[in-house]
Design a protein around this motif. Structure first.
Motif, PDB file in Angstrom:
ATOM      1  N   SER A 137     -58.749 -57.636 -67.121  1.00 30.53           N
ATOM      2  CA  SER A 137     -58.707 -56.942 -67.511  1.00 30.53           C
ATOM      3  C   SER A 137     -58.531 -57.608 -69.204  1.00 30.53           C
ATOM      4  O   SER A 137     -58.776 -56.880 -70.352  1.00 30.53           O
ATOM      5  N   GLY A 138     -58.313 -58.551 -69.732  1.00 35.51           N
ATOM      6  CA  GLY A 138     -57.580 -59.531 -70.563  1.00 35.51           C
ATOM      7  C   GLY A 138     -56.335 -59.814 -71.222  1.00 35.51           C
ATOM      8  O   GLY A 138     -55.755 -59.612 -72.111  1.00 35.51           O
ATOM      9  N   TYR A 139     -55.427 -58.774 -69.966  1.00 33.67           N
ATOM     10  CA  TYR A 139     -53.985 -58.769 -70.383  1.00 33.67           C
ATOM     11  C   TYR A 139     -53.689 -59.692 -69.209  1.00 33.67           C
ATOM     12  O   TYR A 139     -54.505 -60.225 -69.059  1.00 33.67           O
ATOM     13  N   HIS A 140     -52.182 -60.098 -69.049  1.00 35.77           N
ATOM     14  CA  HIS A 140     -51.543 -61.184 -68.113  1.00 35.77           C
ATOM     15  C   HIS A 140     -50.541 -60.511 -67.575  1.00 35.77           C
ATOM     16  O   HIS A 140     -49.885 -59.467 -67.511  1.00 35.77           O
ATOM     17  N   ASN A 141     -49.845 -60.993 -65.838  1.00 32.90           N
ATOM     18  CA  ASN A 141     -49.085 -61.141 -65.701  1.00 32.90           C
ATOM     19  C   ASN A 141     -48.288 -61.999 -65.736  1.00 32.90           C
ATOM     20  O   ASN A 141     -48.581 -63.378 -66.343  1.00 32.90           O
ATOM     21  N   PHE A 142     -47.069 -61.845 -66.278  1.00 32.30           N
ATOM     22  CA  PHE A 142     -45.379 -61.966 -66.908  1.00 32.30           C
ATOM     23  C   PHE A 142     -44.732 -62.519 -65.572  1.00 32.30           C
ATOM     24  O   PHE A 142     -45.159 -61.804 -64.725  1.00 32.30           O
ATOM     25  N   ALA A 143     -43.655 -64.026 -65.482  1.00 34.31           N
ATOM     26  CA  ALA A 143     -43.007 -64.185 -64.489  1.00 34.31           C
ATOM     27  C   ALA A 143     -41.753 -64.655 -64.427  1.00 34.31           C
ATOM     28  O   ALA A 143     -41.743 -65.299 -66.037  1.00 34.31           O
TER      29      ALA A 143
END
Length: 357
Positions: free
Chosen positions: A328-334
């Motif tokens: 989607s162009g978005y990211h998962n953050f952690a």
């Protein structure tokens, strides 16, 4: 004798009448010809110009151009008839190619006289200049040169002359510019172009923004470097502040940035879709997997909105990010490594499934 005298007078009178008739006719023809010539000149001068299909046209007169080339340029832009008309009137007005150097926009309905007068007096039309999405100074110089008269080399030489006096290193040159829409005269000197762009950037960096940068422990050029990485990481405007804070968190903790875009910049291959182990092994000050801290300078010319995203980044604890597997162009953050590894595995599995290497 009287008869002979009378006869001679009549003959003489006839000759005078014939002479007057011929000269009157010649005078009439001359007046008619002069009138026709006058009409022709007036028609030549005042016929309005209508652009092809209603479009405006540009006339470009470069430096060191010959008079013949000026005529060719006018004919090429306006058509043979109108171009010749403008050229002739321009010459009659004392047109000089050096004084007329520049770019002139010709709108539908303008007369040949009006066009010629503007060009003869060097009243140029400002040219709109844009350079969004430039990654390197080479690309920036080529983009500027494609819109103005200067060459890429001349623009770079002007940067070398102007920017060091304002504290910029060669690696930091991209931080001296802000993508936007600018107006220049087409014949503007390279030094003038660089100085005006630098002045715009300096006005953007007002006291408030400089104070925010100082609070982050960064210089304006370093903020631009962070912003350049953020722009390469995400095209999503609503995600940029979040990504910016992640890198600020890493800097604050003394961690390596490990930003893939910096590695891509180090390779010089901006078409890379996947960063592999061989890329991470590249020895370059821009490889943030090898070197702690910021790279020597921006990896692109960042937009003012992205710089503000860095300066106003909201607080959070994330130090890891990975592209979402839905592309989607978005990211998962952690905020912890284990969660990050799980995110990364999902993304890598999707890369493999799609055959992206």
């Amino acid at each position: 004798m009287a008869t002979t005298k009378s006869s001679g007078s009549k003959s003489k009178k006839k000759k005078q009448q014939s002479w007057l008739h011929r000269h009157s006719l010649g005078l009439l023809i001359g007046v008619i010809a002069l009138f026709a010539a006058g009409v022709s000149v007036l028609t030549f001068v005042f016929i309005p110009y209508s652009g092809r299909d209603g479009n405006s046209e540009w006339i470009y007169i470069p430096k060191d151009i010959s008079q013949a080339a000026v005529k060719d340029s006018m004919k090429s832009s306006l058509g043979s008839s109108m171009g010749t008309r403008v050229y002739v009137i321009w010459k009659l007005m004392g047109g000089n190619s050096e004084r007329s150097q520049g770019a002139y926009k010709v709108s539908p309905g303008q007369s040949a006289l009006g066009i010629s007068r503007r060009i003869a007096h060097g009243r140029q039309t400002p040219v709109e200049v844009r350079f969004n999405g430039t990654r390197t100074m080479k690309q920036l110089s080529e983009r500027i040169a494609s819109q103005l008269q200067c060459t890429p080399q001349e623009f770079m030489e002007a940067c070398e002359d102007v920017l060091p006096d304002s504290g910029f290193t060669r690696q930091n040159f991209p931080a001296a510019f802000l993508p936007d829409s600018y107006e220049f005269y087409w014949s503007a000197s390279p030094h003038n172009i660089v100085k005006r762009l630098l002045d715009y950037r300096n006005r953007f960096w007002n006291k408030e923004r400089r104070a925010k940068a100082a609070a982050l422990g960064l210089s304006p050029a370093e903020v631009a470097t962070v912003a350049s990485i953020v722009e390469e990481e995400t095209a999503k405007a609503d995600e940029k502040p979040k990504v910016a804070r992640l890198y600020l968190n890493r800097l604050r903790k003394g961690m390596k940035l490990q930003a893939d875009p910096t590695v891509k910049f180090a390779t010089g291959d901006f078409k890379l879709r996947r960063i592999l182990g061989k890329h991470l092994a590249i020895e370059s000050p821009y490889n943030t997997y090898k070197h702690t801290g910021l790279p020597p300078g921006p990896i692109r010319v960042p937009a003012s909105a992205t710089i503000d995203a860095v300066l106003n980044a909201p607080e959070h604890n994330y130090i890891y990010m990975c592209a979402k597997e839905d592309f989607s162009g978005y990211h998962n953050f952690a905020s912890d490594y284990q969660t990050h590894i799980a995110n990364a595995r999902r993304y890598q599995a999707e890369l493999n499934r799609r055959g992206i290497h």
